[in-house]
Write a protein that holds these residues in place. Structure first.
Motif, PDB file in Angstrom:
ATOM      1  N   LYS A  75      -7.831  -0.851   4.318  1.00  9.96           N
ATOM      2  CA  LYS A  75      -6.394  -1.553   4.063  1.00  9.96           C
ATOM      3  C   LYS A  75      -6.581  -2.887   3.066  1.00  9.96           C
ATOM      4  O   LYS A  75      -7.325  -3.744   3.640  1.00  9.96           O
ATOM      5  N   ARG A  76      -6.108  -2.939   2.035  1.00  9.12           N
ATOM      6  CA  ARG A  76      -5.704  -4.019   1.402  1.00  9.12           C
ATOM      7  C   ARG A  76      -4.248  -4.385   1.120  1.00  9.12           C
ATOM      8  O   ARG A  76      -4.111  -5.640   0.960  1.00  9.12           O
ATOM      9  N   ILE A  77      -3.511  -3.604   1.122  1.00 11.84           N
ATOM     10  CA  ILE A  77      -2.007  -3.819   1.002  1.00 11.84           C
ATOM     11  C   ILE A  77      -1.532  -4.436   2.256  1.00 11.84           C
ATOM     12  O   ILE A  77      -1.656  -3.723   3.228  1.00 11.84           O
ATOM     13  N   PRO A  78      -0.855  -5.602   2.236  1.00  9.40           N
ATOM     14  CA  PRO A  78      -0.576  -6.252   3.803  1.00  9.40           C
ATOM     15  C   PRO A  78       0.605  -5.083   4.162  1.00  9.40           C
ATOM     16  O   PRO A  78       1.632  -4.823   3.658  1.00  9.40           O
ATOM     17  N   ILE A  79       0.471  -5.124   5.675  1.00 12.16           N
ATOM     18  CA  ILE A  79       1.359  -4.374   6.358  1.00 12.16           C
ATOM     19  C   ILE A  79       2.925  -5.069   6.132  1.00 12.16           C
ATOM     20  O   ILE A  79       3.121  -6.245   6.061  1.00 12.16           O
ATOM     21  N   SER A  80       3.764  -4.120   6.084  1.00  9.53           N
ATOM     22  CA  SER A  80       5.350  -4.879   5.849  1.00  9.53           C
ATOM     23  C   SER A  80       5.418  -5.578   4.663  1.00  9.53           C
ATOM     24  O   SER A  80       6.393  -6.608   4.739  1.00  9.53           O
ATOM     25  N   SER A  81       4.841  -5.391   3.596  1.00  7.09           N
ATOM     26  CA  SER A  81       5.001  -6.002   2.486  1.00  7.09           C
ATOM     27  C   SER A  81       6.172  -5.362   1.700  1.00  7.09           C
ATOM     28  O   SER A  81       6.405  -6.117   0.493  1.00  7.09           O
ATOM     29  N   GLY A  82       6.556  -4.176   1.877  1.00  9.40           N
ATOM     30  CA  GLY A  82       7.571  -3.418   0.988  1.00  9.40           C
ATOM     31  C   GLY A  82       6.978  -2.850  -0.230  1.00  9.40           C
ATOM     32  O   GLY A  82       7.862  -2.556  -1.135  1.00  9.40           O
ATOM     33  N   PHE A  83       5.768  -2.712  -0.288  1.00 11.22           N
ATOM     34  CA  PHE A  83       5.020  -2.176  -1.392  1.00 11.22           C
ATOM     35  C   PHE A  83       4.954  -0.765  -1.483  1.00 11.22           C
ATOM     36  O   PHE A  83       4.047  -0.028  -2.079  1.00 11.22           O
ATOM     37  N   ASP A  84       5.454   0.145  -0.547  1.00 14.81           N
ATOM     38  CA  ASP A  84       5.155   1.523  -0.397  1.00 14.81           C
ATOM     39  C   ASP A  84       3.992   1.947  -0.035  1.00 14.81           C
ATOM     40  O   ASP A  84       3.687   3.134  -0.505  1.00 14.81           O
ATOM     41  N   ALA A  85       3.350   1.205   0.899  1.00 13.94           N
ATOM     42  CA  ALA A  85       2.049   1.551   0.959  1.00 13.94           C
ATOM     43  C   ALA A  85       1.964   2.971   1.810  1.00 13.94           C
ATOM     44  O   ALA A  85       0.815   3.741   1.677  1.00 13.94           O
ATOM     45  N   ALA A  86       2.730   3.281   2.687  1.00 13.24           N
ATOM     46  CA  ALA A  86       2.961   4.437   3.505  1.00 13.24           C
ATOM     47  C   ALA A  86       3.031   5.631   2.646  1.00 13.24           C
ATOM     48  O   ALA A  86       2.374   6.692   2.818  1.00 13.24           O
ATOM     49  N   ALA A  87       4.009   5.681   1.853  1.00 15.74           N
ATOM     50  CA  ALA A  87       4.247   6.687   0.819  1.00 15.74           C
ATOM     51  C   ALA A  87       3.028   6.920   0.019  1.00 15.74           C
ATOM     52  O   ALA A  87       2.454   8.156  -0.292  1.00 15.74           O
ATOM     53  N   SER A  88       2.431   5.817  -0.629  1.00 18.11           N
ATOM     54  CA  SER A  88       1.339   5.845  -1.492  1.00 18.11           C
ATOM     55  C   SER A  88      -0.092   6.276  -0.847  1.00 18.11           C
ATOM     56  O   SER A  88      -0.447   7.356  -1.214  1.00 18.11           O
ATOM     57  N   ASN A  89      -0.085   5.897   0.485  1.00 18.80           N
ATOM     58  CA  ASN A  89      -1.279   6.598   1.444  1.00 18.80           C
ATOM     59  C   ASN A  89      -1.153   8.067   1.638  1.00 18.80           C
ATOM     60  O   ASN A  89      -1.998   8.970   1.220  1.00 18.80           O
ATOM     61  N   ALA A  90       0.062   8.464   1.695  1.00 14.40           N
ATOM     62  CA  ALA A  90       0.582  10.020   2.046  1.00 14.40           C
ATOM     63  C   ALA A  90       0.050  10.626   0.576  1.00 14.40           C
ATOM     64  O   ALA A  90      -0.390  11.638   0.785  1.00 14.40           O
ATOM     65  N   ALA A  91       0.627  10.082  -0.519  1.00 18.01           N
ATOM     66  CA  ALA A  91       0.576  10.962  -1.575  1.00 18.01           C
ATOM     67  C   ALA A  91      -1.073  11.041  -2.040  1.00 18.01           C
ATOM     68  O   ALA A  91      -1.453  12.126  -2.338  1.00 18.01           O
ATOM     69  N   SER A  92      -1.906   9.968  -1.712  1.00 14.10           N
ATOM     70  CA  SER A  92      -2.994   9.998  -1.977  1.00 14.10           C
ATOM     71  C   SER A  92      -3.951  10.851  -1.269  1.00 14.10           C
ATOM     72  O   SER A  92      -4.830  11.648  -1.543  1.00 14.10           O
ATOM     73  N   PHE A  93      -3.684  11.055   0.146  1.00 16.55           N
ATOM     74  CA  PHE A  93      -4.098  11.947   0.976  1.00 16.55           C
ATOM     75  C   PHE A  93      -3.812  13.389   0.533  1.00 16.55           C
ATOM     76  O   PHE A  93      -4.558  14.178   0.448  1.00 16.55           O
ATOM     77  N   LEU A  94      -2.576  13.584   0.120  1.00 14.78           N
ATOM     78  CA  LEU A  94      -2.565  15.309  -0.445  1.00 14.78           C
ATOM     79  C   LEU A  94      -3.465  15.352  -1.688  1.00 14.78           C
ATOM     80  O   LEU A  94      -3.614  16.635  -1.880  1.00 14.78           O
ATOM     81  N   MET A  95      -3.392  14.537  -2.421  1.00 16.83           N
ATOM     82  CA  MET A  95      -3.879  14.791  -3.876  1.00 16.83           C
ATOM     83  C   MET A  95      -5.535  14.789  -3.627  1.00 16.83           C
ATOM     84  O   MET A  95      -6.165  15.531  -4.288  1.00 16.83           O
ATOM     85  N   LEU A  96      -6.079  14.085  -2.654  1.00 23.89           N
ATOM     86  CA  LEU A  96      -7.505  14.136  -2.219  1.00 23.89           C
ATOM     87  C   LEU A  96      -7.744  15.392  -1.516  1.00 23.89           C
ATOM     88  O   LEU A  96      -8.725  16.051  -1.573  1.00 23.89           O
ATOM     89  N   ALA A  97      -6.830  15.842  -0.538  1.00 24.34           N
ATOM     90  CA  ALA A  97      -7.061  17.063   0.168  1.00 24.34           C
ATOM     91  C   ALA A  97      -6.889  18.062  -0.961  1.00 24.34           C
ATOM     92  O   ALA A  97      -7.522  19.154  -0.658  1.00 24.34           O
ATOM     93  N   LYS A  98      -6.123  18.159  -1.716  1.00 23.31           N
ATOM     94  CA  LYS A  98      -6.073  19.237  -2.778  1.00 23.31           C
ATOM     95  C   LYS A  98      -7.287  19.390  -3.504  1.00 23.31           C
ATOM     96  O   LYS A  98      -7.871  20.514  -3.881  1.00 23.31           O
ATOM     97  N   GLU A  99      -8.217  18.169  -3.806  1.00 27.78           N
ATOM     98  CA  GLU A  99      -9.395  18.442  -4.598  1.00 27.78           C
ATOM     99  C   GLU A  99     -10.581  18.933  -3.522  1.00 27.78           C
ATOM    100  O   GLU A  99     -11.148  19.715  -3.583  1.00 27.78           O
ATOM    101  N   ALA A 100     -10.580  18.331  -2.462  1.00 27.72           N
ATOM    102  CA  ALA A 100     -11.427  18.506  -1.420  1.00 27.72           C
ATOM    103  C   ALA A 100     -11.561  19.958  -0.727  1.00 27.72           C
ATOM    104  O   ALA A 100     -12.557  20.334  -0.680  1.00 27.72           O
ATOM    105  N   CYS A 101     -10.183  20.424  -0.703  1.00 25.88           N
ATOM    106  CA  CYS A 101     -10.341  21.685  -0.186  1.00 25.88           C
ATOM    107  C   CYS A 101      -9.876  22.885  -1.088  1.00 25.88           C
ATOM    108  O   CYS A 101      -9.705  24.044  -0.914  1.00 25.88           O
ATOM    109  N   SER A 102      -9.882  22.372  -2.495  1.00 24.32           N
ATOM    110  CA  SER A 102      -9.688  23.483  -3.642  1.00 24.32           C
ATOM    111  C   SER A 102      -8.587  23.995  -3.485  1.00 24.32           C
ATOM    112  O   SER A 102      -8.486  25.438  -3.554  1.00 24.32           O
TER     113      SER A 102
END
Length: 296
Positions: free
Chosen positions: A132-159
């Motif tokens: 974590k580098r994006i501070p909690i409750s900063s309003g920078f949409d870290a939760a949505a960004s983390n979810a998106a990054s998870f999906l994109m990396l899962a797509k690659e890792a699991c083909s």
């Protein structure tokens, strides 16, 4: 000026991405992903709101016109790291219950959408670790960004054979708005409730950020906007927004509230916020910001 990474306390921070020392690192940086020693890695960037105007209230929800941009020098990092089959595990944000974590929500939605047992097997053998580098409750949409990054990396890792739109639909099933991040936009204009998105063709910027340390009641701010907003603003009034560069857009407001209706509403509930507003700084989420290199 001292900096910090993460945390809830008030303060300034700047985060400079590491320099690339090889062509492979340059390639990985471009894709924001890497694989080394059995570990999959992806960056998860924050998003800043440069401009936000409430255009009306529809079905008790605010409609808006907004310009958002990826924060080029502030990001979390997600890793899939080997583990010994202990079930789906997220390390690095233990203060968030697993069921409430946006990553876990989209993981369950991914399983439901694909019915692919290989995904479940992969995450029996790999834990999700977040630096974590994006501070909690900063309003920078870290939760949505983390979810998106998870999906994109899962797509690659699991083909996985999934389109960009399918990834967005999967996240929507989990109640997470990841479209901006899955499209990997640098900058975009948002309309409606934020679901109408048009890419703006310009480079993402680096920002200096200041978090005043005030705990915001976001629902109270939303209710304040709904109760005080009476004029239905026509989006036609802002047609020029799509053609205006982001730095030019910022230069049009000398005060934070001139560019962000959210700030104006927050100021009514938290008048002490004005003590932190300085010339040349703007407001997004819970923080003041300015593009790096600009004058105060």
């Amino acid at each position: 000026m001292g900096g910090f990474e993460g945390g809830d306390e008030a303060g300034y921070w700047e985060v400079t991405p590491p320099a690339c020392s090889s062509k492979k690192e340059q390639y990985d940086k471009l894709l924001h992903t890497s694989y080394k020693d059995g570990i999959y890695t992806i960056r998860s960037y924050g998003r800043i709101t440069l401009y936000l105007k409430i255009t009306g209230i529809v079905n008790d929800n605010c409609t808006l016109l907004s310009r958002v941009m990826r924060i080029n020098n502030l990001y979390d990092t997600l890793h899939f790291v080997p583990q010994n089959g202990s079930g789906f595990c997220i390390e690095g944000c233990e203060d968030i219950p697993l069921e409430d974590n946006s990553i876990f929500k989209v993981y369950k939605a991914l399983l439901n959408a694909t019915q692919d047992s290989d995904i479940e097997e992969f995450f029996q053998a790999h834990a999700v670790r977040i630096d974590k580098r994006i501070p909690i409750s900063s309003g920078f949409d870290a939760a949505a960004s983390n979810a998106a990054s998870f999906l994109m990396l899962a797509k690659e890792a699991c083909s996985l054979v999934l389109s960009t739109q399918e990834l967005i639909d999967i996240s929507a099933e989990a109640g997470v708005n990841t479209a901006f991040f899955i499209h990997q936009y640098n900058c975009a204009t948002l309309l409606g409730a934020g679901e109408i998105m048009t890419a703006v063709e310009e480079e993402a910027l680096d920002f200096e950020i200041f978090q005043p340390g005030i705990i915001f009641d976001t629902e109270a701010i939303k209710q304040s906007i709904k109760s005080t907003h009476s004029q239905q603003l026509a989006c036609q009034s802002f047609k020029s927004l799509g053609q205006t560069g982001s730095l030019d857009l910022l230069s049009q407001g000398s005060k934070a509230q001139e560019l962000n209706d959210w700030y104006a509403a927050a100021l009514k509930l938290y008048p002490e916020l004005e003590q932190h507003a300085k010339p040349g700084w703007y407001f997004s989420g819970t923080c003041f910001f300015k593009p790096l290199g600009s004058q105060t």
